[in-house]
Design a protein around this motif. Structure first.
Motif, mmCIF file in Angstrom:
data_model
loop_
_atom_site.group_PDB
_atom_site.id
_atom_site.type_symbol
_atom_site.label_atom_id
_atom_site.label_comp_id
_atom_site.label_asym_id
_atom_site.label_seq_id
_atom_site.Cartn_x
_atom_site.Cartn_y
_atom_site.Cartn_z
ATOM 1 N N PRO A 156 35.567 74.619 76.726
ATOM 2 C CA PRO A 156 35.798 73.644 77.795
ATOM 3 C C PRO A 156 36.157 74.359 79.109
ATOM 4 O O PRO A 156 36.553 75.528 79.086
ATOM 5 C CB PRO A 156 36.986 72.830 77.300
ATOM 6 N N HIS A 160 40.291 71.945 82.191
ATOM 7 C CA HIS A 160 40.306 70.810 81.264
ATOM 8 C C HIS A 160 41.740 70.586 80.777
ATOM 9 O O HIS A 160 42.457 71.546 80.480
ATOM 10 C CB HIS A 160 39.386 71.131 80.078
ATOM 11 N N TYR A 170 40.117 74.508 71.905
ATOM 12 C CA TYR A 170 40.196 74.373 73.369
ATOM 13 C C TYR A 170 40.720 75.659 74.013
ATOM 14 O O TYR A 170 41.828 75.691 74.544
ATOM 15 C CB TYR A 170 41.066 73.179 73.760
ATOM 16 N N TYR A 218 34.625 59.208 71.007
ATOM 17 C CA TYR A 218 35.451 60.138 70.222
ATOM 18 C C TYR A 218 34.900 61.564 70.306
ATOM 19 O O TYR A 218 35.579 62.525 70.005
ATOM 20 C CB TYR A 218 35.481 59.717 68.755
ATOM 21 N N TYR A 219 33.618 61.648 70.650
ATOM 22 C CA TYR A 219 32.965 62.954 70.697
ATOM 23 C C TYR A 219 32.738 63.434 72.131
ATOM 24 O O TYR A 219 31.885 64.262 72.381
ATOM 25 C CB TYR A 219 31.658 62.925 69.875
ATOM 26 N N ASP A 221 34.243 65.815 74.689
ATOM 27 C CA ASP A 221 35.108 67.001 74.529
ATOM 28 C C ASP A 221 35.612 67.150 73.093
ATOM 29 O O ASP A 221 36.815 67.194 72.840
ATOM 30 C CB ASP A 221 36.315 66.945 75.467
ATOM 31 N N PRO A 222 34.709 67.206 72.146
ATOM 32 C CA PRO A 222 35.139 67.236 70.739
ATOM 33 C C PRO A 222 35.688 68.603 70.327
ATOM 34 O O PRO A 222 35.594 69.573 71.077
ATOM 35 C CB PRO A 222 33.838 66.956 69.993
ATOM 36 N N MET A 223 36.255 68.648 69.133
ATOM 37 C CA MET A 223 36.624 69.935 68.521
ATOM 38 C C MET A 223 35.376 70.412 67.771
ATOM 39 O O MET A 223 34.996 69.840 66.761
ATOM 40 C CB MET A 223 37.787 69.745 67.542
ATOM 41 N N THR A 224 34.757 71.414 68.291
ATOM 42 C CA THR A 224 33.442 71.840 67.820
ATOM 43 C C THR A 224 33.472 73.318 67.460
ATOM 44 O O THR A 224 33.850 74.126 68.298
ATOM 45 C CB THR A 224 32.410 71.603 68.937
ATOM 46 N N ARG A 326 37.515 64.521 69.379
ATOM 47 C CA ARG A 326 38.401 65.207 70.319
ATOM 48 C C ARG A 326 39.830 65.223 69.789
ATOM 49 O O ARG A 326 40.228 64.368 68.990
ATOM 50 C CB ARG A 326 38.327 64.598 71.716
ATOM 51 N N TYR A 327 40.605 66.172 70.260
ATOM 52 C CA TYR A 327 41.927 66.459 69.703
ATOM 53 C C TYR A 327 42.814 65.221 69.647
ATOM 54 O O TYR A 327 43.461 64.938 68.645
ATOM 55 C CB TYR A 327 42.617 67.547 70.548
#
Ligand SMILES: O=C(O)CCC(=O)C(=O)O
Ligand SMILES: [Fe+2]
Length: 371
Positions: A156, A160, A170, A218-219, A221-224, A326-327
């Motif tokens: 990110p 951010h 992140y 929900y997606y 800036d997701p945790m990817t 996302r978180y």
């Protein structure tokens, strides 16, 4: 009418397994997840059945007629309810993308250990970087896993609001020194997986009788995470019940897995029987993680799986892509899964994922024992 709450662990297994599975979490604040993680029960290795019974779906149906989309949705619904795993064909990612990524994985894992340790994941609050063998214990009652891995993902922007706050994903990636091109080349794989992940989530939304863009907020800036994995041949010195990756469920939304031709992935079905999930040409495997199971009130299964190290003298490579919300997303039952039977669950995605990182890291346990 009296509400009957059947624990998920009883519904998914005919075995007398006392382990409390991560998917059973109803309110996954960090504290409650920690409570579950402290239950340690080894899942003894028993050989799998040789037949694969995992369903195969054709993702290109998503772009076709309304009937075709409904057919796809119904196939995914059955797969997610029955086993939580399915193969995807016609996923649209060219074969060359995987060939390049496997070549990069070999190049990275072939680096000397001291070079890889310069980018150790243990140095990264964002959980990015190299993880040597025997530093994660996915089945908390068994010895550490034999695999080594490398995690990276889209970064990110530095301004951010979630960046640099010590939250998983992140933060900056860590790349090996002397390999300036790796970030760019591996970035292409991550981009392809994010696009595919969004498509799969659209198909999953349809399968839950939701608008196809239901999961999109929900997606943002997701945790990817892309995770490269290398499994050695089964070593003579392996400890009892020590395998490539111990039995576990995945933690997040969905996982999209590419595997080479060696095989070794095994999945526990609803009857408690382990079945093989061998590589099939031009397919990927998608499986449901704990958070998506929570979203559905466990109608969709977050299923135990493991990787057996090979008896042949061959390394195995695989590439897992974890596509997690996302978180700060609150995971509550989606409208189609809010029955009268069970109270809705609520959970913060990031707290749950962070807790699973903590609970499976061998180093953290060792430090704790020392201190
Ligand atoms: O390597 C594989 O086939 C599976 C890896 C896996 O289950 C994981 O990393 O969560
Ligand atoms: Fe997994």
């Amino acid at each position: 009418m009296i509400a009957l709450i059947v624990p998920w662990s009883l519904m998914t297994s005919t075995h007398a397994v006392t382990r409390v599975e991560p998917g059973i979490v109803h309110s996954c604040t960090a504290a409650s997840a920690r409570g579950l993680a402290s239950v340690k029960t080894m899942i003894p290795y028993t050989p799998p059945q040789s037949v694969s019974a995992l369903p195969i779906v054709d993702l290109s149906l998503l772009d076709e007629s309304r009937d075709a989309r409904l057919t796809l949705a119904a196939q995914i619904r059955d797969a997610c309810r029955n086993i939580g795993f399915f193969y995807v064909r016609n996923h649209g990612v060219p074969r060359a993308v995987f060939d390049t990524q496997y070549a990069l994985a070999r190049e990275l894992f072939d680096l000397p250990l001291d070079v890889k340790m310069e980018i150790a994941q243990s140095r990264s609050a964002a959980k990015r970087g190299y993880e040597p063998a025997a530093t994660q214990r996915l089945d908390d009652g068994s010895p550490p896993d034999l695999k080594e891995s490398f995690r990276y993902g889209p970064e990110p922007a530095r301004d951010h609001p979630l960046y640099g706050r010590g939250l998983p994903t992140y933060g900056p990636n860590q790349w090996p020194r002397g390999k300036p091109e790796m970030a760019t080349s591996m970035g292409r794989y991550a981009d392809a997986m994010v696009s595919l992940g969004l498509r799969v989530m659209r198909a999953i939304a349809l399968s839950l009788e939701l608008r196809d863009d239901f999961f999109e907020p929900y997606y943002a800036d997701p945790m990817t995470t892309v995770r490269l994995l290398k499994y050695p041949p089964h070593p003579d010195h392996a400890l009892m019940n020590q395998i490539g990756a111990g039995a576990h469920t995945d933690w997040g939304g969905i996982t999209i897995l590419a595997q080479d031709e060696v095989g070794g992935l095994e999945v526990r079905n609803v009857d408690g029987v382990w079945i093989q999930a061998p590589p099939l040409p031009d397919t990927l495997i998608v499986n449901i993680g704990d958070l998506l199971a929570m979203w559905t009130g466990n109608r969709y299964r977050s299923t135990l799986h493991r990787v057996k190290t090979s008896a042949a003298r061959t390394d195995r490579y695989s590439i897992a892509f974890f596509f997690d919300p996302r978180y700060d997303a609150i995971i509550e039952r989606v409208p189609s899964c809010r029955g009268e039977d069970v109270a809705p669950d609520a959970c913060t995605a990031g707290a749950y994922i962070a807790e699973r990182h903590r609970a499976t890291a061998v180093e953290v346990e060792v430090e704790k024992e020392k201190g």
